[in-house]
Design a protein around this motif. Structure first.
Motif: not given
Length: 517
Positions: A15-39
């Motif tokens: 999806g798209r994720f807001d990172i502040g200052e009216a800026r959004s970028v593409l991203g992917e959440l990988s759901i892996r328990g304690t190793e979950t990552m937002l890229y």
């Protein structure tokens, strides 16, 4: 709650994720328990500031709203080139992901209710008659079918071998006003799809809900959940895993709750896992005794703020289950030292001659140059007149022994040895016998200390331990194992302290081995 958890293990959510200052970028959440990552990635340069990583809002491709909270920044800015195209990226490791039809605020307290399911819920809140099959459905099937026919306006054929499964209809098991809010326990039966001809039935989950007096932030919400989780773990006899948690927020009474994915949830270790709880050994049978459950829960939670440190220390040992170590023994004894003074009997004041000697000694040592020895003696003098660790442990153990209505034999002996064993490993003080050669005794002393701490804590909240004990045991709960082994180990410890001949000691050890097999 209209669905199971939105976010499941192994999912990759883009999806798209807001990172502040009216800026959004593409991203992917990988759901892996304690190793979950937002890229996160974008063709243009970007940098994720630490303050922005605390709360990142996103919208997945299927329009689900996600709030990514308390992220550790693994890589705040990076760049790469692929197929002659350059791009920037960042990697974050979230602590929490909240998903649903709206975002969750990280700054405004808006959580009004939290609902969760623990993995042993159906044993802890055992309700034998909640669901079942009609023993002889033949006299009833025509009436059941006729009721459905009136709604669907067509004839339903019946046969000679009907089967009727049912949910008896009582959903509410407990409803208790507590210091953390209103705590409810209830059934949530989920029927199979009405058009299925392959599988017909119901799956029930028993849920726990906390409705807050004032809205909370996520951190305060989870503090309340953890307090209740520690209580339920004691009832069950082992720490509880959370396998589903949902949040209701201000102004969304008709909206489905938000799903919370917790990347580092409380999780009991499996290597030395206790056996599953047995309904007959749950410390309070909630369905049969809802009033006792309400009273004990309410009073126990009222004491939680002042006893929190000692209870957390207990939980850190209790979660090790069947794994015993010297650190666990020391921690089990130290729980009593950090329990507030109002948990113990009043200590008689020192006699006048002792007070005079204490004052003279303090004056003499204060006059000496500063040194570790001077500090040690002054500290010891400061503790004179206050309860010792030995007296604290015995005081709480005597409360439990008395409440059982069948006093434990050699209580002074066992509690004294537990403190001696702790002092040996902390201060090097002489022990009564070789603890290294009697590891099973050390494990028993550890379990006994934990039992006395937790049981006396519950008795302070009006728990009827004698009624629990009289229900019998299959030794599924660790508290029952302490009581089952008590007489054998008390005799064994006495034999070791009195230095019985080796043959007699070996016989005592063999008796212990048989009883523990």
């Amino acid at each position: 709650m209209s669905r199971d958890e939105e976010i499941v293990e192994g999912a990759k959510l883009g999806g798209r994720f807001d990172i502040g200052e009216a800026r959004s970028v593409l991203g992917e959440l990988s759901i892996r328990g304690t190793e979950t990552m937002l890229y996160l990635h974008d063709a243009d340069f970007f940098h994720v500031e630490d303050e922005h990583a605390e709360c990142i809002r996103g919208t997945l491709h299927d329009r689900t709203k996600v709030t990514v909270l308390a992220s550790a920044v693994r890589s705040s800015l990076g760049s790469a080139t692929r197929y002659d195209e350059s791009f920037s990226f960042a990697e974050l490791m979230p602590a929490y992901i909240v998903s649903g039809n709206r975002h969750l605020s990280a700054e405004v307290a808006e959580i009004t209710k939290v609902t969760f399911h623990i993995d042993d819920a159906e044993q802890v809140f055992y309700d034998f008659d909640a669901m079942g099959h009609v023993i002889d459905p033949r006299p009833l099937i025509e009436a059941v079918v006729a009721a459905n026919e009136r709604h669907i306006d067509r004839k339903i054929p019946t046969g000679p071998s009907p089967d009727i499964a049912y949910f008896a209809g009582r959903t509410e098991l407990a409803d208790v006003e507590t210091a953390i809010g209103r705590v409810r326990v209830f059934h949530r039966p989920i029927p199979s799809h009405p058009l299925s001809t392959r599988e017909v039935g119901m799956r029930n989950r028993t849920l726990v809900e906390i409705c807050f007096v004032e809205p909370r932030l996520l951190a305060g919400t989870l503090d309340a959940v953890l307090s209740l989780l520690r209580f339920l773990g004691m009832l069950a006899g082992r720490p509880q895993n959370i396998d589903g948690i949902w949040l209701d927020t201000i102004g969304d009474d008709r909206a489905p709750p938000l799903d919370l994915y917790w990347t580092h949830p409380p999780r009991r270790p499996v290597a030395w896992e206790e056996r599953s709880p047995h309904p007959s050994e749950i410390l309070i049978p909630v369905v049969d005794e809802p009033e006792q459950f309400g009273t004990v829960l309410s009073r126990w939670l009222a004491n939680d703020p002042v006893r929190l440190e000692a209870r957390v220390r207990f939980a850190s040992g209790f979660e090790q289950q069947r794994s015993f170590s010297i650190d666990r023994l020391v921690g089990a004894a130290n729980m009593f030292d950090i329990l507030p003074d109002d948990g113990f009997s009043t200590v008689a004041p020192l006699a006048a001659d002792l007070l005079k000697a204490k004052a003279l000694a303090r004056g003499a040592f204060r006059a000496l140059p500063n040194s570790p020895e001077r500090s040690s003696v002054l500290n010891a003098l400061g503790r004179l007149g206050r309860p010792t660790l030995r007296s604290k442990v015995h005081d709480r153990a005597a409360l439990v022994s008395g409440a059982l209505r069948e006093p434990l034999v050699d209580l002074d002996l066992v509690t004294d040895e537990a403190v001696k064993c702790r002092n040996y490993y902390v201060h090097g003080s002489p022990g009564s016998f070789s603890y290294a050669e009697n590891g099973d005794v050390v494990s028993f002393l550890t379990s006994a200390l934990e039992f006395f701490f937790a049981a006396s804590d519950l008795i302070d909240a009006d728990w009827d331990i004698a009624a629990w004990r009289n229900r019998g045991s299959v030794l599924a709960h660790p508290f029952n194992r302490v009581l089952h082994d008590w007489d054998i180990y008390a005799a064994h410890i006495r034999a070791l302290r009195e230095g019985l001949p080796k043959k007699a000691e070996d016989e005592a050890r063999a008796t212990v081995a048989v009883c523990c097999a």
